[in-house]
Write a protein that holds these residues in place. Structure first.
Motif, PDB file in Angstrom:
ATOM      1  N   TRP A  49       0.805  -1.231  -0.001  1.00  0.00           N
ATOM      2  CA  TRP A  49       0.118   0.021   0.089  1.00  0.00           C
ATOM      3  C   TRP A  49       0.832   1.210   0.061  1.00  0.00           C
ATOM      4  O   TRP A  49       0.618   2.317  -0.806  1.00  0.00           O
ATOM      5  CB  TRP A  49      -0.895   0.014   1.255  1.00  0.00           C
ATOM      6  N   LEU A  50       1.892   1.382   0.735  1.00  0.00           N
ATOM      7  CA  LEU A  50       2.551   2.559   1.007  1.00  0.00           C
ATOM      8  C   LEU A  50       3.500   2.595  -0.367  1.00  0.00           C
ATOM      9  O   LEU A  50       3.974   3.620  -0.707  1.00  0.00           O
ATOM     10  CB  LEU A  50       3.574   2.390   2.180  1.00  0.00           C
ATOM     11  N   GLU A  57      -6.397   1.210   0.754  1.00  0.00           N
ATOM     12  CA  GLU A  57      -5.846   0.868   1.868  1.00  0.00           C
ATOM     13  C   GLU A  57      -6.217  -0.269   2.866  1.00  0.00           C
ATOM     14  O   GLU A  57      -7.233  -0.675   2.590  1.00  0.00           O
ATOM     15  CB  GLU A  57      -6.321   2.262   2.540  1.00  0.00           C
ATOM     16  N   SER A  61      -3.801  -1.129   8.044  1.00  0.00           N
ATOM     17  CA  SER A  61      -3.244   0.162   8.185  1.00  0.00           C
ATOM     18  C   SER A  61      -4.026   0.962   9.323  1.00  0.00           C
ATOM     19  O   SER A  61      -3.846   1.832  10.130  1.00  0.00           O
ATOM     20  CB  SER A  61      -3.561   1.218   6.941  1.00  0.00           C
ATOM     21  N   ASP A 116       6.805   8.991  -1.445  1.00  0.00           N
ATOM     22  CA  ASP A 116       5.142   9.249  -1.675  1.00  0.00           C
ATOM     23  C   ASP A 116       4.875   8.946  -2.899  1.00  0.00           C
ATOM     24  O   ASP A 116       5.147   9.908  -3.747  1.00  0.00           O
ATOM     25  CB  ASP A 116       4.765  10.382  -1.076  1.00  0.00           C
ATOM     26  N   ARG A 127      -1.742   7.586   4.205  1.00  0.00           N
ATOM     27  CA  ARG A 127      -0.340   6.807   4.235  1.00  0.00           C
ATOM     28  C   ARG A 127       0.566   7.908   5.184  1.00  0.00           C
ATOM     29  O   ARG A 127       1.486   7.201   5.956  1.00  0.00           O
ATOM     30  CB  ARG A 127       0.244   6.939   2.788  1.00  0.00           C
TER      31      ARG A 127
END
Length: 160
Positions: A49-50, A57, A61, A116, A127
Motif C-alpha cells: 500500500w505504501l 488502503e 493500516s 510518496d 499513508r
C-alpha cells in the motif's frame, strides 16, 4: 475492522479462542494463527500500500494497536541488525526472513524519508498519517525485542 476485533481481539493474545462456538461444539476452539503469520501479513499489505500509487488502503493500516502487540511474540530474528541474505530462511509459519526484515526496514525508513507515490496529493494523506503514527509508536515502545532498538536508532540517526 469490527469483525477483525471481534474474532482476533484489540491486541494479540496467543491463548485467544474463537469468540463463538462452531457447529455442535461445546468448547470454543483455539486459534492456529501464529504471531509470525499475522506480522508478515501486516508487513506485506502495508508495504504494498505504501509503495504503490494505486493501491487500496489495507485493513492493517487501521490495526496498529494489534500490529504493535505482535512485536513481543514474533521471531526475534526479524529484528537482527544484520539482515538475512539467504532468501531460503523461513520464519515459523511465515514468509522468508529476508523479505520480512526488508519490508520492516523500509517502513521504518519511510517514517523519515517517504518516497510518496502520490506525490503529496490529498489521497496520500492516510499513508502519511500511518507513517507518522508508526514512528510515534516505534519511539514509545516500552521494550525493543532483540536488536530492534538498535536498528530503529540507526535509522533515526541516519535521518537527523
Amino acid at each position: 475492522m469490527h469483525l477483525f476485533h471481534h474474532v482476533f481481539g484489540e491486541t494479540y493474545d496467543p491463548s485467544r479462542r474463537f469468540p463463538f462456538l462452531i457447529g455442535e461444539e461445546t468448547e470454543h476452539r483455539s486459534f492456529e494463527l501464529h504471531a509470525n503469520t499475522l506480522f508478515c501479513s501486516s508487513m506485506y499489505f502495508s508495504y504494498i500500500w505504501l509503495y504503490r500509487e494505486y493501491n487500496e488502503e489495507p485493513l492493517w493500516s487501521a490495526l496498529l494497536d494489534f500490529f504493535f502487540s505482535l512485536v513481543p511474540h514474533v521471531d526475534v530474528r526479524i529484528f537482527d541488525q544484520k539482515m538475512e541474505e539467504n532468501g531460503l530462511v523461513r520464519l515459523e509459519r511465515g514468509e522468508t526472513l529476508e523479505l520480512t526484515q526488508s519490508r520492516l526496514r523500509d517502513i521504518m525508513t519511510w517514517c523519515f524519508d517517504y518516497p510518496d507515490p502520490t506525490k503529496g496529493a490529498p489521497e496520500g494523506e492516510s499513508r502519511r498519517r500511518y507513517l507518522a503514527e508508526f514512528r510515534r509508536r516505534m519511539d514509545s515502545l516500552e521494550s525493543y525485542p532483540g536488536e530492534l532498538g538498535q536498528v530503529w536508532n540507526a535509522i533515526k540517526q541516519e535521518y537527523r
